[in-house]
Write an enzyme that holds these catalytic residues in place. Sequence first.
Site, PDB file in Angstrom:
ATOM      1  N   SER A 231       0.530  -4.166   5.139  1.00  0.00           N
ATOM      2  CA  SER A 231      -0.004  -2.978   4.476  1.00  0.00           C
ATOM      3  C   SER A 231      -0.471  -3.353   3.082  1.00  0.00           C
ATOM      4  CB  SER A 231       1.064  -1.892   4.388  1.00  0.00           C
ATOM      5  OG  SER A 231       1.438  -1.442   5.671  1.00  0.00           O
ATOM      6  N   GLY A 233      -1.671  -0.993   0.894  1.00  0.00           N
ATOM      7  CA  GLY A 233      -1.791   0.272   0.178  1.00  0.00           C
ATOM      8  C   GLY A 233      -3.087   0.978   0.520  1.00  0.00           C
ATOM      9  N   ASP A 263       5.119   4.071   7.989  1.00  0.00           N
ATOM     10  CA  ASP A 263       5.772   4.387   9.261  1.00  0.00           C
ATOM     11  C   ASP A 263       4.749   4.910  10.270  1.00  0.00           C
ATOM     12  OD1 ASP A 263       8.086   3.780   7.844  1.00  0.00           O
ATOM     13  OD2 ASP A 263       8.419   5.876   7.300  1.00  0.00           O
TER      14      ASP A 263
END
Length: 327
Positions: A231, A233, A263
Amino acid sequence: MFLTVTLNLALDVTYRVPRLRAHASHRVTDVTERPGGKGLNVARVLAALGHPVTVTGLAGGPTGAQVRALLAAESAGVTDALVSVAGNTRRTVAVVDGSTGDTTQLNEAGPEVTADEWAVFLDAYASLLKGSGTGTGTGEGPAPVRAVALCGSLPPGVPVDAYAELVRAAHAAGVPVLLDTSGEPLRHGVAAGPDLVKPNAEELAQLTGDTEPLRAADDARRRGAHAVVASLGADGLLAVTAEGTWRAAPPRHVPGNPTGAGDSAVAGLLSGLAEGLDWPARLARAVALSAATVAAPVAGEFDTAVYAETLPRTEITSGRGAARDGA
């Protein structure tokens, strides 16, 4: 059916205030209490996408009972297979600043888990992997587990190599594993060879010592992970797999609360795996769900309009050069 594991379950409490100021009293305008923990958030999104899912982990005390009651009341399509412990389940408190949308998070450590309680959980987990007690809800008996997601931090008393043990047990049962944790639990878990790990950029750098995401993802694969989806962001996701390397980026910045966005990305990756989607399609779904969760009021939910808008417009680039330039 999917299985998610949340060893450090939580009651998520969200306070909303007009403006958050240090050293000041605040009038709370809204309070939300929900079952929390990364694996529960993943489960709720999977269920919303139409996939049956069973949640397991450790729950105890009055807070654990409250979490289970809320889970039963709120989460259609999610089966409770949590294992009881004596200690009280933790709470996490999020304070949302209404003037900026920024969130301040306060996380308790979790209950102290004994060696006997951990042994009971391992037995229950092994049974779940075999399909025992995970009925389809249609009277057709146990449903096979398509994949397991191991999510979040470890409560005190649980061995630091817990996720490595759970990865090996899943593989022994022929079930693919996604691991989403950080720190030493991630380091030990990666060495056990999970099929996919999904760290954020900071967690990946802590694991490998390299702050350049593409090199760090390569390093994580050398350490044992079969595939890495990092990830980044608001910049989206970087995937490094045996089939290739891709970067997936949302078409625009979505303001809101980022809690639970990662998630939802996990849920997107797992659902795409179950539906036989190729990597670009899985990544597009993960990015769109992540953005739609930022726009939702609480973790474990996603804004369907933002999801529908973002999914077809997510930019997918392939190749190691594209991934490096965008990282």
